[in-house]
Write a protein that holds these residues in place. Structure first.
Motif, PDB file in Angstrom:
ATOM      1  N   LYS A   1      26.775  23.553 -24.460  1.00  0.00           N
ATOM      2  CA  LYS A   1      25.889  22.780 -23.588  1.00  0.00           C
ATOM      3  C   LYS A   1      25.580  23.516 -22.295  1.00  0.00           C
ATOM      4  CE  LYS A   1      27.299  18.306 -25.290  1.00  0.00           C
ATOM      5  NZ  LYS A   1      28.238  17.235 -25.108  1.00  0.00           N
TER       6      LYS A   1
ATOM      7  N   GLU B   1      22.054  17.165 -19.241  1.00  0.00           N
ATOM      8  CA  GLU B   1      22.642  18.178 -20.117  1.00  0.00           C
ATOM      9  C   GLU B   1      21.672  18.478 -21.240  1.00  0.00           C
ATOM     10  OE1 GLU B   1      27.474  17.991 -20.166  1.00  0.00           O
ATOM     11  OE2 GLU B   1      26.409  16.779 -21.627  1.00  0.00           O
TER      12      GLU B   1
ATOM     13  N   THR C   1      28.057  25.161 -18.908  1.00  0.00           N
ATOM     14  CA  THR C   1      29.191  24.342 -18.502  1.00  0.00           C
ATOM     15  C   THR C   1      30.079  23.912 -19.668  1.00  0.00           C
ATOM     16  OG1 THR C   1      27.745  22.408 -18.586  1.00  0.00           O
ATOM     17  CG2 THR C   1      28.075  23.437 -16.430  1.00  0.00           C
ATOM     18  N   ASP C   2      29.696  24.262 -20.880  1.00  0.00           N
ATOM     19  CA  ASP C   2      30.478  23.890 -22.055  1.00  0.00           C
ATOM     20  C   ASP C   2      30.191  24.915 -23.141  1.00  0.00           C
ATOM     21  OD1 ASP C   2      32.053  22.504 -23.862  1.00  0.00           O
ATOM     22  OD2 ASP C   2      31.045  20.590 -23.602  1.00  0.00           O
TER      23      ASP C   2
END
Length: 193
Positions: free
Chosen positions: A45, A78, A41-42
Motif C-alpha cells: 500500500k 490509501e 507505508t506498507d
C-alpha cells in the motif's frame, strides 16, 4: 503507524517512510492543484498525504529544499501500489468532471462510464471527450495514447481499449494494449479472490 489526524512535515514523512512520488493533483493546473505525496507505508500500500499549505506550483518550485521539508501534510487516503503500476494521464479534456490529471485505469474507466450517460450537445461539430496516455509508471514508458469520445453507445475506457485491441494491426501497439488489458484483468481477479 500513521496518525491520520496529525499534520506531518515533509521532513517527518521522509524520515518515517520511503517516498514513492510527489505531484500536484491536477496536471497543468498551476493555481489550484493540491500538492500530494505518495509514501510507501506498507508492503502493498501507498499512503497519500495532502499538503495543507495552500500554494501554487510556481510557489512550490521556488522553495528551497529546506523550506519544502517544512510544508505540512495530512493523511488523505490509501491506494494499492499495484494500482499505480500502469496509469492513465488525461492530457486534454472537454469535461469539468474529468480534469487533466493522473488516474488509475479503474478510476478513469468509471469516470468515462459516468460521462457516457450524460446528454451531449454537439457544438460547432466538436465532440466532448478526453485525450490521454497510458504509462508504465515503473519505467516511465508510454504504452498507449489515444482519445475517448463520450457517447451513450460507449461502455467506458477499458471497453474502448478492448475494441482498439481487436482492430489494431500494428503488432507493438496490439501487444501494449494486451498488456494493459491483462493488467486490468489481473487486478480485478486479485480483488475478487
Amino acid at each position: 503507524m500513521i496518525d491520520k489526524k496529525k499534520n506531518y512535515t515533509l521532513k517527518e514523512l521522509l524520515e518515517l517512510f520511503n517516498m514513492y512520488n510527489i505531484d500536484f493533483k491536477f496536471y497543468g493546473n498551476n493555481k489550484n492543484g493540491d500538492l500530494e505525496i505518495y509514501m510507501k507505508t506498507d508492503i502493498d500500500k501507498l499512503s497519500v498525504f495532502v499538503c495543507h499549505n495552500k500554494l501554487t506550483k510556481h510557489e512550490y518550485l521556488k522553495l528551497t529544499e529546506e523550506e519544502a521539508k517544512e510544508l505540512k501534510f495530512k493523511f488523505d487516503r490509501e491506494v494499492l501500489d499495484v494500482d499505480m503500476d500502469i496509469i492513465a494521464i488525461v492530457l486534454r479534456t472537454s469535461d469539468v468532471n474529468i480534469p487533466s490529471a493522473k488516474y488509475s485505469l479503474k478510476s478513469l474507466d468509471a469516470l468515462t462510464k459516468e460521462q457516457d450517460l450524460e446528454e451531449r450537445e454537439n457544438k460547432d461539430g466538436l465532440e466532448d471527450g478526453i485525450s490521454f496516455i497510458i504509462v508504465d509508471n515503473n519505467t516511465a514508458c508510454t504504452l498507449y495514447d489515444g482519445f475517448y469520445i463520450f457517447n451513450k453507445d460507449n461502455k467506458g475506457l477499458l471497453n474502448n481499449l478492448e475494441l482498439q485491441y481487436e482492430q489494431e494491426e500494428d503488432i507493438l501497439i496490439k501487444n501494449n494494449l494486451k498488456m494493459i488489458l491483462d493488467y486490468c484483468n489481473n487486478l480485478s481477479n486479485e480483488k475478487t479472490i
